[in-house]
Each structure stands twice: as C-alpha cells, then as structure tokens.
Design a protein around this motif. Structure first.
Motif, PDB file in Angstrom:
ATOM      1  N   ALA A  12       0.830  -1.210   0.000  1.00 13.77           N
ATOM      2  CA  ALA A  12       0.000   0.000   0.000  1.00 13.77           C
ATOM      3  C   ALA A  12       0.860   1.255   0.000  1.00 13.77           C
ATOM      4  CB  ALA A  12      -0.931  -0.017   1.207  1.00 13.77           C
ATOM      5  N   HIS A  13       1.967   1.214   0.739  1.00 11.22           N
ATOM      6  CA  HIS A  13       2.872   2.372   0.790  1.00 11.22           C
ATOM      7  C   HIS A  13       3.535   2.608  -0.566  1.00 11.22           C
ATOM      8  CE1 HIS A  13       5.450   5.362   2.563  1.00 11.22           C
ATOM      9  NE2 HIS A  13       6.535   4.703   2.193  1.00 11.22           N
ATOM     10  N   SER A  14       3.879   1.525  -1.257  1.00  9.71           N
ATOM     11  CA  SER A  14       4.527   1.679  -2.564  1.00  9.71           C
ATOM     12  C   SER A  14       3.567   2.275  -3.588  1.00  9.71           C
ATOM     13  CB  SER A  14       5.044   0.327  -3.051  1.00  9.71           C
ATOM     14  OG  SER A  14       3.969  -0.567  -3.290  1.00  9.71           O
ATOM     15  N   LEU A  15       2.279   1.924  -3.491  1.00 14.29           N
ATOM     16  CA  LEU A  15       1.301   2.513  -4.411  1.00 14.29           C
ATOM     17  C   LEU A  15       1.117   4.000  -4.141  1.00 14.29           C
ATOM     18  CD1 LEU A  15      -1.405  -0.319  -4.527  1.00 14.29           C
ATOM     19  CD2 LEU A  15       0.270   0.290  -6.280  1.00 14.29           C
ATOM     20  N   ALA A  16       1.218   4.381  -2.856  1.00 10.61           N
ATOM     21  CA  ALA A  16       1.103   5.803  -2.517  1.00 10.61           C
ATOM     22  C   ALA A  16       2.299   6.594  -3.044  1.00 10.61           C
ATOM     23  CB  ALA A  16       0.970   5.965  -1.013  1.00 10.61           C
ATOM     24  N   ARG A  17       3.434   5.929  -3.213  1.00 12.22           N
ATOM     25  CA  ARG A  17       4.640   6.602  -3.700  1.00 12.22           C
ATOM     26  C   ARG A  17       4.844   6.423  -5.212  1.00 12.22           C
ATOM     27  NH1 ARG A  17       9.591   4.614  -0.217  1.00 12.22           N
ATOM     28  NH2 ARG A  17      10.611   6.249  -1.457  1.00 12.22           N
ATOM     29  N   ARG A  18       3.830   5.917  -5.888  1.00 10.92           N
ATOM     30  CA  ARG A  18       3.990   5.628  -7.307  1.00 10.92           C
ATOM     31  C   ARG A  18       4.290   6.902  -8.108  1.00 10.92           C
ATOM     32  NH1 ARG A  18       3.484   1.267 -10.145  1.00 10.92           N
ATOM     33  NH2 ARG A  18       2.911   1.295 -12.343  1.00 10.92           N
ATOM     34  N   ARG A  19       3.682   8.024  -7.728  1.00  7.25           N
ATOM     35  CA  ARG A  19       3.945   9.288  -8.424  1.00  7.25           C
ATOM     36  C   ARG A  19       5.428   9.661  -8.320  1.00  7.25           C
ATOM     37  NH1 ARG A  19       1.133  13.998  -9.916  1.00  7.25           N
ATOM     38  NH2 ARG A  19       2.356  15.914  -9.668  1.00  7.25           N
ATOM     39  N   GLU A  20       5.972   9.479  -7.119  1.00  7.51           N
ATOM     40  CA  GLU A  20       7.397   9.772  -6.919  1.00  7.51           C
ATOM     41  C   GLU A  20       8.276   8.908  -7.822  1.00  7.51           C
ATOM     42  OE1 GLU A  20      10.797   8.730  -3.579  1.00  7.51           O
ATOM     43  OE2 GLU A  20       8.683   8.881  -2.951  1.00  7.51           O
ATOM     44  N   PHE A  21       7.948   7.618  -7.914  1.00  9.84           N
ATOM     45  CA  PHE A  21       8.772   6.727  -8.730  1.00  9.84           C
ATOM     46  C   PHE A  21       8.612   7.011 -10.232  1.00  9.84           C
ATOM     47  CE2 PHE A  21       8.032   3.915  -4.919  1.00  9.84           C
ATOM     48  CZ  PHE A  21       9.280   4.177  -4.374  1.00  9.84           C
ATOM     49  N   LEU A  22       7.427   7.434 -10.639  1.00 10.79           N
ATOM     50  CA  LEU A  22       7.238   7.794 -12.046  1.00 10.79           C
ATOM     51  C   LEU A  22       8.087   9.012 -12.408  1.00 10.79           C
ATOM     52  CD1 LEU A  22       3.392   7.258 -12.478  1.00 10.79           C
ATOM     53  CD2 LEU A  22       5.238   5.856 -13.417  1.00 10.79           C
ATOM     54  N   ILE A  23       8.165   9.971 -11.483  1.00 12.75           N
ATOM     55  CA  ILE A  23       9.006  11.152 -11.737  1.00 12.75           C
ATOM     56  C   ILE A  23      10.470  10.756 -11.802  1.00 12.75           C
ATOM     57  CG2 ILE A  23       9.767  13.351 -10.765  1.00 12.75           C
ATOM     58  CD1 ILE A  23       6.975  13.706  -9.614  1.00 12.75           C
ATOM     59  N   ARG A  24      10.904   9.873 -10.917  1.00  6.10           N
ATOM     60  CA  ARG A  24      12.300   9.428 -10.945  1.00  6.10           C
ATOM     61  C   ARG A  24      12.617   8.675 -12.237  1.00  6.10           C
ATOM     62  NH1 ARG A  24      14.419   7.553  -5.007  1.00  6.10           N
ATOM     63  NH2 ARG A  24      13.675   9.357  -3.827  1.00  6.10           N
ATOM     64  N   THR A  25      11.658   7.865 -12.681  1.00  4.32           N
ATOM     65  CA  THR A  25      11.875   7.151 -13.936  1.00  4.32           C
ATOM     66  C   THR A  25      11.955   8.115 -15.109  1.00  4.32           C
ATOM     67  OG1 THR A  25      10.665   5.248 -13.035  1.00  4.32           O
ATOM     68  CG2 THR A  25      10.969   5.324 -15.413  1.00  4.32           C
TER      69      THR A  25
END
Length: 205
Positions: A12-25
């Motif tokens: 659940a925490h990783s899904l909440a941070r998905r926006r952050e990871f998309l920006i990093r990608t």
C-alpha cells in the motif's frame, strides 16, 4: 503472519509513492535502482524488527526461567549463538521475500503483473490460513496440557511440603556425620505437631 501483514502495508505504501517513482523514472532513474532502493528500505525495516525480537527474547529470559522452574526444575535459560544466527538468517530471508514484491510493484517492473487486489487477497488469505493453523495447534496443545494436569500421580500433594537442603562445612565432611544429622533432623520433624509422616530422599519425584 506478521511478515504478510507488513508486506501488505509495504504494498500500500509503494502505491502511494507511485507518483514519486514515475518522476524518478522520467528523469532517468533505472528500474533496477528503484527496486534496489525499495528493497533496501524493506530490508532495513525487517532488520529492525529482527533486532527488536532478539531484544524481547533477551528481556524475557528471567520470566521464562521462572515459569520453567515450576515444571522443569531449572532456572538456566539463555540465548546462544545459534539463536542469533537463526534470527539473522530468518530476518534476511523474510526481508528479501516480503520486500521484493512491493519493490517490483512500485517500480513498475514487467515482472510484477499481478493485480493489486489479487496480491492483497493472497496475502490476507495466507494470514487467515496461518492464523487458523495456529489456533488449532494452540487448542490441541491446551487440551493436552489440561489432560496431563488432570492425570492422578498416585499420591496426594495438596498437603505435602518439600524442603531442599545442602550439607556442607566441617561438620559434614564424611557420610557418617551426614547420616547422623539426617536421622536427628527426621526425628525432629516427625515430632512436630500436625506432621502425619516424614521422609528423606536424595531425589524428589
């Protein structure tokens, strides 16, 4: 059960941070580095949990020794190197196992195509199955314990008193002196008012 629960929270925490990871990608961060970052965070979390478990076990030594003394006649319970090695190994294994799935999900890796709802359902199902097994095992253990406690031992112990002693010093250097003292002690105990019977033994049954 705890590992599956933590994995669910990490997912659940990783899904909440998905926006952050998309920006990093988008700015050039590779998926391998994202997986490594998430796996490092989960490993750190599980290592803290393992260390806390060892601390709780260390703090519980006195309590466990007190409980064991009533059944085993010993108060020596201590942790050893094998316990610490097992704790370290199981911590690393569970950290890798239950931290890899959220790490893959958060990085958007093609290896993680299992749906979020299906993943959570599998984790919850595994928790329920483990809880059911533990409850059944606990019930059987409790029933066996109560059955053993109810078995008659052949003697009445409700009005029985046992006292242990160790003979040492210059007065009891040989067996004759110890036997003489034991004979006088037994005679003195039998003369006490209210004593129906008394005996000496080297090992209490």
């Amino acid at each position: 059960m705890a590992c599956a629960n933590v994995a669910n929270l990490l997912l659940a925490h990783s899904l909440a941070r998905r926006r952050e990871f998309l920006i990093r990608t988008a700015i050039g961060c590779s998926r391998f580095r994202l997986v490594r970052q998430n796996l490092t965070e989960s490993m750190l979390l599980f290592m803290c949990g393992g260390a806390l478990g060892v601390l709780v076990a260390w703090w519980s030594e006195t309590l466990l020794a007190t409980v064991a003394a009533g059944y085993l006649g010993t108060t020596k319970i201590q942790l050893d190197g094998r316990v610490l090695a097992f704790s370290a190994a199981i911590t690393l294994l569970t950290g890798m196992l239950f931290g890899l799935l959220p790490a893959l999900r958060s990085s958007g890796s093609p290896s993680a195509r299992i749906g979020h709802n299906l993943t959570r359902s599998l984790l919850v199902t595994s928790e329920f199955a483990l809880a059911l097994v533990l409850l059944i095992g606990f019930g059987l253990l409790l029933r066996s314990f109560l059955y053993v406690e109810a078995i008659p031992v052949g003697i009445r112990t409700d009005r029985l008193l046992t006292i242990g002693t160790t003979l040492s010093g210059s007065k009891f250097q040989n067996s004759a002196q110890r036997i003489s003292f034991a004979t006088r002690l037994l005679a003195g105990v039998r003369d006490i008012s209210g004593i129906e019977a008394a005996a000496l033994t080297s090992h209490c049954p």
